[in-house]
Design a protein around this motif. Structure first.
Motif, PDB file in Angstrom:
ATOM      1  N   UNK A   1      11.069  -7.626   0.364  1.00  8.84           N
ATOM      2  CA  UNK A   1      10.017  -8.056  -0.570  1.00  8.84           C
ATOM      3  C   UNK A   1       9.556  -9.497  -0.356  1.00  8.84           C
ATOM      4  N   UNK A   2      10.501 -10.409  -0.042  1.00  9.69           N
ATOM      5  CA  UNK A   2      10.090 -11.820   0.052  1.00  9.69           C
ATOM      6  C   UNK A   2       9.168 -12.077   1.234  1.00  9.69           C
ATOM      7  N   UNK A   3       9.087 -11.114   2.157  1.00  8.59           N
ATOM      8  CA  UNK A   3       8.205 -11.316   3.304  1.00  8.59           C
ATOM      9  C   UNK A   3       6.758 -10.941   2.987  1.00  8.59           C
ATOM     10  N   UNK A   4       6.517 -10.424   1.784  1.00 11.39           N
ATOM     11  CA  UNK A   4       5.170 -10.005   1.411  1.00 11.39           C
ATOM     12  C   UNK A   4       4.604 -10.952   0.353  1.00 11.39           C
ATOM     13  N   UNK A   5       3.264 -11.036   0.302  1.00 11.50           N
ATOM     14  CA  UNK A   5       2.628 -11.866  -0.720  1.00 11.50           C
ATOM     15  C   UNK A   5       2.732 -11.180  -2.083  1.00 11.50           C
ATOM     16  N   UNK A   6       2.409 -11.910  -3.140  1.00 13.58           N
ATOM     17  CA  UNK A   6       2.482 -11.364  -4.501  1.00 13.58           C
ATOM     18  C   UNK A   6       1.632 -10.112  -4.654  1.00 13.58           C
ATOM     19  N   UNK A   7       0.425 -10.140  -4.087  1.00 15.61           N
ATOM     20  CA  UNK A   7      -0.466  -8.986  -4.184  1.00 15.61           C
ATOM     21  C   UNK A   7       0.121  -7.782  -3.458  1.00 15.61           C
ATOM     22  N   UNK A   8       0.730  -8.037  -2.298  1.00 16.91           N
ATOM     23  CA  UNK A   8       1.318  -6.946  -1.519  1.00 16.91           C
ATOM     24  C   UNK A   8       2.542  -6.377  -2.239  1.00 16.91           C
ATOM     25  N   UNK A   9       3.348  -7.253  -2.858  1.00 14.97           N
ATOM     26  CA  UNK A   9       4.509  -6.774  -3.619  1.00 14.97           C
ATOM     27  C   UNK A   9       4.052  -5.868  -4.759  1.00 14.97           C
ATOM     28  N   UNK A  10       2.947  -6.275  -5.420  1.00 19.64           N
ATOM     29  CA  UNK A  10       2.426  -5.463  -6.514  1.00 19.64           C
ATOM     30  C   UNK A  10       1.996  -4.089  -5.980  1.00 19.64           C
ATOM     31  N   UNK A  11       1.422  -4.078  -4.792  1.00 14.39           N
ATOM     32  CA  UNK A  11       1.019  -2.804  -4.192  1.00 14.39           C
ATOM     33  C   UNK A  11       2.239  -1.928  -3.905  1.00 14.39           C
ATOM     34  N   UNK A  12       3.323  -2.564  -3.448  1.00 12.08           N
ATOM     35  CA  UNK A  12       4.551  -1.810  -3.192  1.00 12.08           C
ATOM     36  C   UNK A  12       5.035  -1.162  -4.491  1.00 12.08           C
ATOM     37  N   UNK A  13       4.979  -1.927  -5.587  1.00 16.16           N
ATOM     38  CA  UNK A  13       5.458  -1.382  -6.854  1.00 16.16           C
ATOM     39  C   UNK A  13       4.571  -0.219  -7.309  1.00 16.16           C
ATOM     40  N   UNK A  14       3.277  -0.328  -7.051  1.00 11.34           N
ATOM     41  CA  UNK A  14       2.374   0.773  -7.399  1.00 11.34           C
ATOM     42  C   UNK A  14       2.734   2.007  -6.567  1.00 11.34           C
ATOM     43  N   UNK A  15       3.046   1.776  -5.283  1.00  9.78           N
ATOM     44  CA  UNK A  15       3.440   2.895  -4.423  1.00  9.78           C
ATOM     45  C   UNK A  15       4.695   3.566  -4.966  1.00  9.78           C
ATOM     46  N   UNK A  16       5.666   2.774  -5.432  1.00 14.62           N
ATOM     47  CA  UNK A  16       6.896   3.350  -5.989  1.00 14.62           C
ATOM     48  C   UNK A  16       6.566   4.152  -7.241  1.00 14.62           C
ATOM     49  N   UNK A  17       5.733   3.565  -8.113  1.00 10.38           N
ATOM     50  CA  UNK A  17       5.416   4.220  -9.386  1.00 10.38           C
ATOM     51  C   UNK A  17       4.677   5.533  -9.158  1.00 10.38           C
ATOM     52  N   UNK A  18       3.860   5.588  -8.097  1.00 13.44           N
ATOM     53  CA  UNK A  18       3.047   6.778  -7.872  1.00 13.44           C
ATOM     54  C   UNK A  18       3.686   7.760  -6.894  1.00 13.44           C
ATOM     55  N   UNK A  19       4.895   7.423  -6.411  1.00 16.62           N
ATOM     56  CA  UNK A  19       5.514   8.203  -5.330  1.00 16.62           C
ATOM     57  C   UNK A  19       5.606   9.692  -5.673  1.00 16.62           C
ATOM     58  N   UNK A  20       5.946  10.014  -6.916  1.00 22.05           N
ATOM     59  CA  UNK A  20       6.152  11.421  -7.276  1.00 22.05           C
ATOM     60  C   UNK A  20       4.963  12.001  -8.045  1.00 22.05           C
ATOM     61  N   UNK A  21       3.776  11.420  -7.869  1.00 23.65           N
ATOM     62  CA  UNK A  21       2.579  11.867  -8.584  1.00 23.65           C
ATOM     63  C   UNK A  21       2.814  12.024 -10.090  1.00 23.65           C
ATOM     64  N   UNK A  22       3.094  10.920 -10.777  1.00 24.15           N
ATOM     65  CA  UNK A  22       3.425  11.020 -12.198  1.00 24.15           C
ATOM     66  C   UNK A  22       2.234  11.486 -13.030  1.00 24.15           C
ATOM     67  N   UNK A  23       2.534  12.108 -14.171  1.00 28.23           N
ATOM     68  CA  UNK A  23       1.449  12.505 -15.069  1.00 28.23           C
ATOM     69  C   UNK A  23       1.059  11.353 -15.978  1.00 28.23           C
TER      70      UNK A  23
END
Lengths: 324, 330
Positions: B165-187
């Motif tokens: 994570x520390x190798x990415x910018x704040x915006x990129x980290x936020x994108x990673x978290x969005x990817x985690x949150x959406x990984x299982x196609x949540x309702x």
């Protein structure tokens, strides 16, 4: 025309980065500021606006004399900040006050508010010890806090109160210039509105010169009559607030305005990509990589900040045209 | 001011299903003696986006955390009902909750730097829900993680899979978290101030990304926001919270363009817009949890308060397509 209170003459600030492991390798340079020219008149209210990494905070550190310029000169009055003698430095410290971004972190947690506020007064011997209490009460009153807070510690105050104390401390030495770094960021809208109104009233009443760093164009437009927009260590556009809001001439300024959340406009991601690293600066205009208007010439030559009209300066080869 | 242009009228076009995706009824949360949430009611249809708006201490984040079952300590008492797809969440066992979290309900926190584990690569962190909930093989997980990173706009996803994570910018980290949150196609996606640590241009990118992905998956989303104008831009509905209660809730173009509750009006008059000339702060402060006023909780700060406001709590009334809790709606 009256002579400026602050002048920045092609100020540069570079940091050397050391890479581990290799001898004799030329260190890479991080250019935090590159050729900044700025004149500040007495009584001006100027907002430095830009995203993180644009060099706002470095610029203000240079103007406070906390760091030397790598190249160019920072003049206060007519004197170069790098050449002030001890006497002049002390006068500078009294006349130019700074409000830190982290107000709570800028105060000693083991000192009472009364001692925090009295410190600059005692240091500059502004009044007799017996008159200090009266002066502190007046200061708190000026920032709209009850005198009862004087015996409290910083940890006992709310976020809004602590910002007011920070403003009171800046006012304690009766400065001519106040510099503030993101002084309303992270506050609730209602408290933010109170602090903004306080700062605006103080500047209007006492004619203090204000330099305000913010990433929020709304806050900048509310507080300041002039705006300078920074991008990657350069001022890309500066001019009167209304002109900048109504007819932005630099594509970056326009993108910032478009990205600002508004009740009457749909969400618009006006820029793609992120601010590039200041270590490996692209050739040509440093905004070209993200600029929707970029042309071949933009990647070749680096535009300097030049006069667009009587009041406005823009650093762009192809400034945004049109009335709106 | 007309907010209608700012909004997709998706909610209006959606057929109202039998049961809302999320149905919160008279939900209260106590922590010891303190009533942190008091009688909160709201419903969210599939495909809708809802914004929870208010000052700090209003209970916005508490409501979001209660929904995802992260406030289940012994000293926390829940009353009323939280129904998600017909399942009562307040009585759900922890094991069942674990099957829901990161699977049917995704969560995006405010501070990506703090939310991501510094000891694991972003690829491993995106793969975790894929393993736990979907049971994908190691190779499939890696493939899917790269796809997810691509879908949230991370350039060169295969190279970044092994970045910490520390190798990415704040915006990129936020994108990673969005990817985690959406990984299982949540309702349902919960986003707690997803962009308040980011610059405006990045904020617009991230918000657009979240909305695009939510629409693509036909999911619903709840945003916790402090920026009213951003709420107008991204939410179909807005719930304005004050001191643990919802004071006004309805379609965002109505709530924000013509607020009925004095608190919503007060909040709106504090918002700094481009070229604002005057800001009118709300006097006073949010009352502390242990000293809540007996009647309307906003009464001590309200310009319209009369005697009854200090004595009795106003019931939420339906007015102009929204619920408003005030004795004097005009």
């Amino acid at each position: 025309m009256q002579e400026p209170i602050f002048s920045l003459l092609d100020v540069e600030r570079t940091y050397e980065l050391r890479r581990p492991g290799w001898l004799n390798r030329a260190p890479r340079q991080l250019k935090a500021l590159d050729g900044v020219r700025l004149d500040l008149q007495r009584g001006d209210t100027l907002a430095l606006v830009g995203e993180s990494g644009s060099g706002k905070s470095t610029l203000i550190r240079l103007m406070l004399g906390l760091e030397p310029a790598s190249d160019g000169r920072v003049l206060y009055g007519q004197r170069d900040l790098a050449q002030l003698d001890a006497e002049e430095k002390k006068r500078f410290a009294r006349e130019v006050a700074f409000i830190y971004q982290n107000a709570r972190g800028s105060m000693n947690p083991r000192m009472r508010i009364a001692d925090i506020l009295a410190e600059p007064i005692r240091l500059h011997r502004l009044c007799a010890e017996s008159a200090i209490a009266e002066r502190l009460a007046a200061l708190l009153d000026r920032v709209g806090l009850p005198a009862g807070l004087l015996q409290r510690f910083p940890s006992e105050l709310s976020g809004g109160q602590i910002r007011r104390v920070a403003i009171a401390r800046a006012l304690a030495a009766e400065p001519q210039v106040i510099m503030a770094d993101e002084s309303v960021a992270g506050l609730d809208v209602s408290v933010q509105a109170q602090v903004l109104n306080l700062l605006r009233d103080l500047c209007r009443e006492s004619g203090i010169t204000l330099v305000f760093i913010t990433h929020d164009l709304g806050v900048a437009s509310y507080l300041c009559e002039k705006i300078a927009v920074l991008y990657l260590g350069r001022i890309v556009e500066q001019g009167p607030t209304d002109a900048i809001l109504n007819t932005p001439r630099h594509p970056y300024t326009r993108a910032l305005l478009q990205a600002f959340p508004r009740f009457d406009m749909p969400l618009k991601a006006s820029l793609s990509g992120e601010i590039p690293s200041p270590v490996d600066l692209p050739k040509g205009c440093r905004f070209a990589g993200r600029c929707p208007e970029a042309q071949a010439a933009c990647r070749e030559s680096d535009p300097a900040l030049t006069a667009f009209d009587a009041e406005r300066q823009v650093a762009c080869l192809f400034p945004v045209a049109g009335a709106q | 001011m007309d907010c209608a242009v700012a909004l997709t009228t998706q909610a209006a076009n959606m057929p109202v299903s039998e049961e809302p995706l999320l149905d919160v009824r008279d939900f209260s949360l106590r922590r010891g003696q303190a009533v942190v949430l008091d009688g909160v009611s709201l419903a969210l249809q599939p495909g809708e986006t809802l914004g929870l708006i208010g000052e700090s201490g209003a209970g916005k984040s508490t409501l979001a955390l209660a929904l995802i079952g992260l406030l289940r300590a012994p000293e926390v008492q829940l009353e009323g009902s939280l129904r998600f797809r017909g399942t009562e969440l307040t009585r759900l066992k922890e094991a069942d909750y674990r099957r829901l979290r990161g699977n049917k309900i995704g969560l995006i926190f405010q501070d990506a730097t703090a939310a991501l584990n510094p000891c694991f690569t972003v690829g491993q962190q995106i793969a975790e829900p894929l393993k736990r909930h979907l049971g994908l093989s190691k190779w499939d997980r890696r493939e899917r993680a790269a796809e997810l990173m691509h879908s949230v706009g991370i350039p060169e996803p295969r190279l970044r899979l092994d970045a910490y994570p520390h190798e990415l910018s704040g915006g990129m980290q936020q994108r990673v978290m969005i990817a985690i949150a959406l990984a299982c196609n949540p309702e349902l996606l919960l986003a707690d101030e997803p962009t308040s640590a980011l610059d405006v241009t990045i904020q617009a990118q991230i918000m657009e990304l979240i909305l695009d992905r939510v629409r693509e998956l036909n999911s619903s989303a709840i945003f916790v926001l402090h920026d009213l104008a951003l709420g107008a831009q991204v939410c179909d509905r807005i719930a304005v919270m004050y001191a643990g209660q919802i004071v006004e809730e309805g379609p965002s173009e109505r709530v924000l363009a013509a607020p009925l509750h004095p608190y919503t009006r007060g909040l709106k008059s504090c918002v700094v817009e481009l070229g604002s000339r005057t800001l009118v702060p709300i006097p006073g402060q949010v009352p502390p949890l242990d000293a809540m006023p007996a009647g309307c909780r906003f009464a001590p700060r309200c310009p319209k308060a009369k005697a009854i406001c200090g004595e009795q709590r106003p019931r939420a009334e339906i007015r102009d397509g929204r619920q408003v809790a005030c004795w004097f709606i005009d």
